[in-house]
Write a protein that holds these residues in place. Structure first.
Motif, mmCIF file in Angstrom:
data_model
loop_
_atom_site.group_PDB
_atom_site.id
_atom_site.type_symbol
_atom_site.label_atom_id
_atom_site.label_comp_id
_atom_site.label_asym_id
_atom_site.label_seq_id
_atom_site.Cartn_x
_atom_site.Cartn_y
_atom_site.Cartn_z
ATOM 1 N N ALA A 127 -99.082 41.006 24.789
ATOM 2 C CA ALA A 127 -98.953 42.341 24.187
ATOM 3 C C ALA A 127 -99.676 42.385 22.839
ATOM 4 N N GLU A 128 -99.524 41.332 22.034
ATOM 5 C CA GLU A 128 -100.221 41.263 20.749
ATOM 6 C C GLU A 128 -101.738 41.241 20.961
ATOM 7 N N ALA A 129 -102.174 40.465 21.944
ATOM 8 C CA ALA A 129 -103.608 40.365 22.226
ATOM 9 C C ALA A 129 -104.164 41.692 22.740
ATOM 10 N N ALA A 130 -103.395 42.395 23.552
ATOM 11 C CA ALA A 130 -103.842 43.706 24.044
ATOM 12 C C ALA A 130 -103.997 44.677 22.880
ATOM 13 N N ASP A 131 -103.090 44.606 21.915
ATOM 14 C CA ASP A 131 -103.211 45.432 20.712
ATOM 15 C C ASP A 131 -104.484 45.081 19.943
ATOM 16 N N GLU A 132 -104.740 43.793 19.773
ATOM 17 C CA GLU A 132 -105.952 43.345 19.077
ATOM 18 C C GLU A 132 -107.204 43.847 19.787
ATOM 19 N N ARG A 133 -107.205 43.726 21.110
ATOM 20 C CA ARG A 133 -108.367 44.160 21.885
ATOM 21 C C ARG A 133 -108.564 45.668 21.770
ATOM 22 N N SER A 134 -107.483 46.424 21.783
ATOM 23 C CA SER A 134 -107.610 47.876 21.665
ATOM 24 C C SER A 134 -108.165 48.271 20.301
ATOM 25 N N VAL A 135 -107.843 47.504 19.265
ATOM 26 C CA VAL A 135 -108.401 47.755 17.938
ATOM 27 C C VAL A 135 -109.911 47.492 17.950
ATOM 28 N N LEU A 136 -110.309 46.401 18.597
ATOM 29 C CA LEU A 136 -111.741 46.102 18.704
ATOM 30 C C LEU A 136 -112.486 47.229 19.418
ATOM 31 N N VAL A 137 -111.908 47.708 20.510
ATOM 32 C CA VAL A 137 -112.530 48.796 21.264
ATOM 33 C C VAL A 137 -112.613 50.052 20.401
ATOM 34 N N ALA A 138 -111.524 50.402 19.738
ATOM 35 C CA ALA A 138 -111.506 51.615 18.917
ATOM 36 C C ALA A 138 -112.534 51.548 17.794
ATOM 37 N N GLU A 139 -112.652 50.391 17.145
ATOM 38 C CA GLU A 139 -113.633 50.246 16.063
ATOM 39 C C GLU A 139 -115.051 50.437 16.576
ATOM 40 N N ARG A 140 -115.341 49.879 17.725
ATOM 41 C CA ARG A 140 -116.701 49.992 18.260
ATOM 42 C C ARG A 140 -116.987 51.401 18.752
ATOM 43 N N TRP A 171 -120.134 51.088 27.835
ATOM 44 C CA TRP A 171 -120.851 50.376 28.884
ATOM 45 C C TRP A 171 -121.641 49.209 28.314
ATOM 46 N N ASP A 172 -121.989 49.296 27.040
ATOM 47 C CA ASP A 172 -122.770 48.238 26.409
ATOM 48 C C ASP A 172 -121.929 47.089 25.861
ATOM 49 N N PHE A 173 -120.690 47.373 25.445
ATOM 50 C CA PHE A 173 -119.937 46.326 24.753
ATOM 51 C C PHE A 173 -118.698 45.810 25.478
ATOM 52 N N MET A 174 -118.173 46.517 26.433
ATOM 53 C CA MET A 174 -116.902 46.088 27.043
ATOM 54 C C MET A 174 -117.001 44.702 27.692
ATOM 55 N N SER A 175 -118.113 44.391 28.316
ATOM 56 C CA SER A 175 -118.250 43.080 28.957
ATOM 57 C C SER A 175 -118.396 41.951 27.940
ATOM 58 N N GLN A 176 -118.708 42.297 26.691
ATOM 59 C CA GLN A 176 -118.865 41.280 25.650
ATOM 60 C C GLN A 176 -117.542 40.917 24.979
ATOM 61 N N LEU A 177 -116.543 41.783 25.120
ATOM 62 C CA LEU A 177 -115.259 41.534 24.467
ATOM 63 C C LEU A 177 -114.459 40.481 25.228
ATOM 64 N N PRO A 178 -113.694 39.671 24.506
ATOM 65 C CA PRO A 178 -112.830 38.715 25.196
ATOM 66 C C PRO A 178 -111.716 39.457 25.943
ATOM 67 N N SER A 179 -111.269 38.861 27.042
ATOM 68 C CA SER A 179 -110.145 39.432 27.787
ATOM 69 C C SER A 179 -108.859 39.223 26.990
ATOM 70 N N VAL A 180 -107.791 39.837 27.437
ATOM 71 C CA VAL A 180 -106.492 39.677 26.764
ATOM 72 C C VAL A 180 -106.088 38.202 26.762
ATOM 73 N N ASP A 181 -106.204 37.532 27.902
ATOM 74 C CA ASP A 181 -105.825 36.115 27.948
ATOM 75 C C ASP A 181 -106.746 35.259 27.086
ATOM 76 N N GLU A 182 -108.029 35.601 27.005
ATOM 77 C CA GLU A 182 -108.934 34.854 26.135
ATOM 78 C C GLU A 182 -108.528 35.018 24.673
ATOM 79 N N ILE A 183 -108.114 36.204 24.298
ATOM 80 C CA ILE A 183 -107.635 36.418 22.926
ATOM 81 C C ILE A 183 -106.369 35.600 22.674
#
Length: 118
Positions: free
Chosen positions: A22-35, A43-55
């Motif tokens: 849950a914490e990692a999903a929050d972190e990832r959503s912040v990364l997405v929102a910033e970008r 379409w350009d950046f989503m594949s570059q972001l780490p997955s929730v489990d990777e975070i």
């Protein structure tokens, strides 16, 4: 202090995997929102972001291996810590094993350390 000394010999569980995810999903959503706010195309950046489990793995690794003012560890120490994460969180094994494979050059967040950079 040697890099081997920076790895916590007795890792502790900080939270359940569900809480960590849950914490990692929050972190990832912040990364997405910033970008998105900066005008990037998903379409350009989503594949570059780490997955929730990777975070989750990266957060657990950083807690165990990089105390304040530590020297960046070599790949042997990093790999040993990643394997300990599998012992504590077996559900993360597929993610950890994929992170132990040779690093993809376009994914800067990977925990692997190149031999020539160590």
């Amino acid at each position: 202090m040697t890099p081997e000394a920076t790895a916590d010999p007795s890792p502790r569980r900080r939270a359940s995997l569900e809480v960590l995810r849950a914490e990692a999903a929050d972190e990832r959503s912040v990364l997405v929102a910033e970008r998105l706010r900066s005008g990037e195309d998903p379409w350009d950046f989503m594949s570059q972001l780490p997955s929730v489990d990777e975070i989750v793995v990266l957060l657990l690794r950083s807690e165990r291996i990089l105390p304040p003012h530590a020297v960046r560890p070599g790949h042997e120490v990093s790999d040993r810590v990643l394997r300990r994460i599998v012992d504590d969180y077996p559900q993360l094994a597929p993610t950890v094993w994929s992170m132990l494979e040779p690093a993809e050059p376009e994914r800067a967040w990977t925990p692997r350390v190149r031999r020539d950079a160590a």
